[in-house]
Scaffold this motif. Sequence first.
Motif, PDB file in Angstrom:
ATOM      1  N   LYS A 132       0.831  -1.204   0.000  1.00  0.00           N
ATOM      2  CA  LYS A 132       0.000   0.000   0.000  1.00  0.00           C
ATOM      3  C   LYS A 132       0.868   1.257   0.000  1.00  0.00           C
ATOM      4  O   LYS A 132       0.566   2.230  -0.700  1.00  0.00           O
ATOM      5  CB  LYS A 132      -0.917  -0.001   1.224  1.00  0.00           C
ATOM      6  CG  LYS A 132      -2.065  -1.002   1.151  1.00  0.00           C
ATOM      7  CD  LYS A 132      -2.821  -1.093   2.474  1.00  0.00           C
ATOM      8  CE  LYS A 132      -3.533   0.190   2.813  1.00  0.00           C
ATOM      9  NZ  LYS A 132      -4.324   0.054   4.070  1.00  0.00           N
ATOM     10  N   LYS A 133       1.935   1.211   0.753  1.00  0.00           N
ATOM     11  CA  LYS A 133       2.814   2.379   0.866  1.00  0.00           C
ATOM     12  C   LYS A 133       3.417   2.757  -0.477  1.00  0.00           C
ATOM     13  O   LYS A 133       3.559   3.937  -0.806  1.00  0.00           O
ATOM     14  CB  LYS A 133       3.909   2.103   1.895  1.00  0.00           C
ATOM     15  CG  LYS A 133       4.829   3.285   2.157  1.00  0.00           C
ATOM     16  CD  LYS A 133       5.840   2.944   3.234  1.00  0.00           C
ATOM     17  CE  LYS A 133       6.767   4.124   3.488  1.00  0.00           C
ATOM     18  NZ  LYS A 133       7.769   3.819   4.549  1.00  0.00           N
ATOM     19  N   GLY A 135       2.202   1.672  -3.465  1.00  0.00           N
ATOM     20  CA  GLY A 135       1.193   1.708  -4.518  1.00  0.00           C
ATOM     21  C   GLY A 135       1.385   0.656  -5.592  1.00  0.00           C
ATOM     22  O   GLY A 135       0.970   0.838  -6.743  1.00  0.00           O
ATOM     23  N   TRP A 136       1.953  -0.480  -5.207  1.00  0.00           N
ATOM     24  CA  TRP A 136       2.189  -1.572  -6.174  1.00  0.00           C
ATOM     25  C   TRP A 136       2.404  -2.869  -5.397  1.00  0.00           C
ATOM     26  O   TRP A 136       3.135  -2.918  -4.412  1.00  0.00           O
ATOM     27  CB  TRP A 136       3.432  -1.290  -7.014  1.00  0.00           C
ATOM     28  CG  TRP A 136       3.555  -2.112  -8.268  1.00  0.00           C
ATOM     29  CD1 TRP A 136       3.201  -1.731  -9.529  1.00  0.00           C
ATOM     30  CD2 TRP A 136       4.082  -3.451  -8.392  1.00  0.00           C
ATOM     31  NE1 TRP A 136       3.466  -2.740 -10.437  1.00  0.00           N
ATOM     32  CE2 TRP A 136       4.008  -3.802  -9.765  1.00  0.00           C
ATOM     33  CE3 TRP A 136       4.595  -4.388  -7.491  1.00  0.00           C
ATOM     34  CZ2 TRP A 136       4.433  -5.045 -10.241  1.00  0.00           C
ATOM     35  CZ3 TRP A 136       5.008  -5.624  -7.962  1.00  0.00           C
ATOM     36  CH2 TRP A 136       4.929  -5.940  -9.331  1.00  0.00           C
ATOM     37  N   TYR A 175      -8.201  -4.465  -2.835  1.00  0.00           N
ATOM     38  CA  TYR A 175      -6.994  -3.660  -2.983  1.00  0.00           C
ATOM     39  C   TYR A 175      -6.644  -3.313  -4.429  1.00  0.00           C
ATOM     40  O   TYR A 175      -5.600  -2.702  -4.680  1.00  0.00           O
ATOM     41  CB  TYR A 175      -5.806  -4.383  -2.331  1.00  0.00           C
ATOM     42  CG  TYR A 175      -5.955  -4.521  -0.838  1.00  0.00           C
ATOM     43  CD1 TYR A 175      -5.697  -3.441   0.002  1.00  0.00           C
ATOM     44  CD2 TYR A 175      -6.386  -5.717  -0.269  1.00  0.00           C
ATOM     45  CE1 TYR A 175      -5.851  -3.549   1.375  1.00  0.00           C
ATOM     46  CE2 TYR A 175      -6.549  -5.842   1.100  1.00  0.00           C
ATOM     47  CZ  TYR A 175      -6.277  -4.754   1.919  1.00  0.00           C
ATOM     48  OH  TYR A 175      -6.431  -4.862   3.276  1.00  0.00           O
ATOM     49  N   GLU A 177      -7.690  -1.079  -6.515  1.00  0.00           N
ATOM     50  CA  GLU A 177      -7.531   0.343  -6.813  1.00  0.00           C
ATOM     51  C   GLU A 177      -6.192   0.883  -6.316  1.00  0.00           C
ATOM     52  O   GLU A 177      -5.761   1.950  -6.748  1.00  0.00           O
ATOM     53  CB  GLU A 177      -8.684   1.142  -6.202  1.00  0.00           C
ATOM     54  CG  GLU A 177     -10.015   0.919  -6.912  1.00  0.00           C
ATOM     55  CD  GLU A 177     -11.099   1.850  -6.415  1.00  0.00           C
ATOM     56  OE1 GLU A 177     -10.798   2.704  -5.541  1.00  0.00           O
ATOM     57  OE2 GLU A 177     -12.235   1.740  -6.891  1.00  0.00           O
ATOM     58  N   GLN A 178      -5.550   0.148  -5.426  1.00  0.00           N
ATOM     59  CA  GLN A 178      -4.224   0.543  -4.944  1.00  0.00           C
ATOM     60  C   GLN A 178      -3.115  -0.186  -5.697  1.00  0.00           C
ATOM     61  O   GLN A 178      -1.973  -0.203  -5.269  1.00  0.00           O
ATOM     62  CB  GLN A 178      -4.133   0.279  -3.435  1.00  0.00           C
ATOM     63  CG  GLN A 178      -5.133   1.116  -2.648  1.00  0.00           C
ATOM     64  CD  GLN A 178      -5.189   0.724  -1.186  1.00  0.00           C
ATOM     65  OE1 GLN A 178      -4.235   0.938  -0.445  1.00  0.00           O
ATOM     66  NE2 GLN A 178      -6.304   0.138  -0.766  1.00  0.00           N
ATOM     67  N   ASN A 179      -3.499  -0.788  -6.823  1.00  0.00           N
ATOM     68  CA  ASN A 179      -2.560  -1.502  -7.695  1.00  0.00           C
ATOM     69  C   ASN A 179      -1.922  -2.695  -6.999  1.00  0.00           C
ATOM     70  O   ASN A 179      -0.769  -3.042  -7.261  1.00  0.00           O
ATOM     71  CB  ASN A 179      -1.475  -0.565  -8.243  1.00  0.00           C
ATOM     72  CG  ASN A 179      -0.834  -1.090  -9.515  1.00  0.00           C
ATOM     73  OD1 ASN A 179      -1.428  -1.896 -10.240  1.00  0.00           O
ATOM     74  ND2 ASN A 179       0.376  -0.656  -9.787  1.00  0.00           N
ATOM     75  N   ILE A 180      -2.671  -3.317  -6.113  1.00  0.00           N
ATOM     76  CA  ILE A 180      -2.267  -4.576  -5.492  1.00  0.00           C
ATOM     77  C   ILE A 180      -3.173  -5.648  -6.067  1.00  0.00           C
ATOM     78  O   ILE A 180      -4.377  -5.673  -5.778  1.00  0.00           O
ATOM     79  CB  ILE A 180      -2.378  -4.515  -3.956  1.00  0.00           C
ATOM     80  CG1 ILE A 180      -1.501  -3.394  -3.399  1.00  0.00           C
ATOM     81  CG2 ILE A 180      -1.992  -5.858  -3.340  1.00  0.00           C
ATOM     82  CD1 ILE A 180      -1.735  -3.115  -1.922  1.00  0.00           C
TER      83      ILE A 180
END
Length: 266
Positions: A132-133, A135-136, A175, A177-180
Amino acid sequence: MNLKLKGKHAIVTGASKGIGKGIAQSLAEEGCNVSICARTQSELQSATDELRQTGADILAIQADLTRDDDIEKVVTKTADAFGSIDILVNNAGTIGQSGTFEGTPLDEWRSLFELNVFAVVSITRKVIPYMKKQGWGRIINISSENGTQPYPDMIHYSASKGALDNFSKALSKQYAEQNILVNTVSPAFIMTPLVSNMMEKAADEQGVSKEEAIESFLENNRPHIEQKRPGTIDEVGPVVAFLASDKASFINGSNFRVDGGSVASV
C-alpha cells in the motif's frame, strides 16, 4: 519475454524444494531479489546455493509459518534486507493424510487449515502495508485443482484449497484500486519430490514399475489430463512470474489452472 521484474523484491514461502523452489527460480531468473522460507534448514541452504547461481540476491529464512512470530520474522527480515516487499507468493502448504471423512480426525483438519489458510491470511496481512505504501503489489496464492474439483479421499485438503480460492477472489476486490493484484495458480499432478515419492510407494504396493504406477494413476484418477503425463515444476514457475509482472496488469482475481486439463469443468 522480458517481464521487467529486475529489482523487485519477492517472498516465496515453502521454497526449499518442489514447486516453491521452481517459482523462486523463475523470479530470480527475471531479476527479482527473492526471500525464501521453509522449516528445514538443510533443504533451505541447498535451495539457496542453487538459486544464487542465477545472480539474484537470495535471502533464506528458516521459519514455521504456523507460528506468528516466525511469520513476523520472515516479513521483517525481508523488508530490512531489501527495503520493500513487492511480490508475495504463498506456496507453503500440506496435503495431510488421505482418508474418509469419518476417519479423518478433527485435529488433522485444524492442522491442515492452519498452514494452508490461516498462515496465508497472516503473512498477507503483514505484507500488504508495504505494498500500500508504494502503490504496487502482487500476491499469488498457490492452490490446487482440488479447490475447484474436490476429491473425497482428500476432503480436508480440498476444503482448504477451496477456502484459499475464495479468500483470493475476495481479497482481489479490496486492494485493486491501490494496484495490489491478487491471483491464484492451481497446479495438478506436478512431479514434485512429494508426488514422486507417492508414485514410488504406489509402485511398490502394486508390484509394478514407477512408470506403470503413474500411468495407472492418470487413467484411474486424472483421466482429463489429455497429455497423459504429469506436469513439471518448470511449467508452474513461469506462470507465477508472469502474474507478478506488469505484463499481467489487468489480471486480477483469476485462477490459473496449470493442470493439463485435469479439471473437467469450464
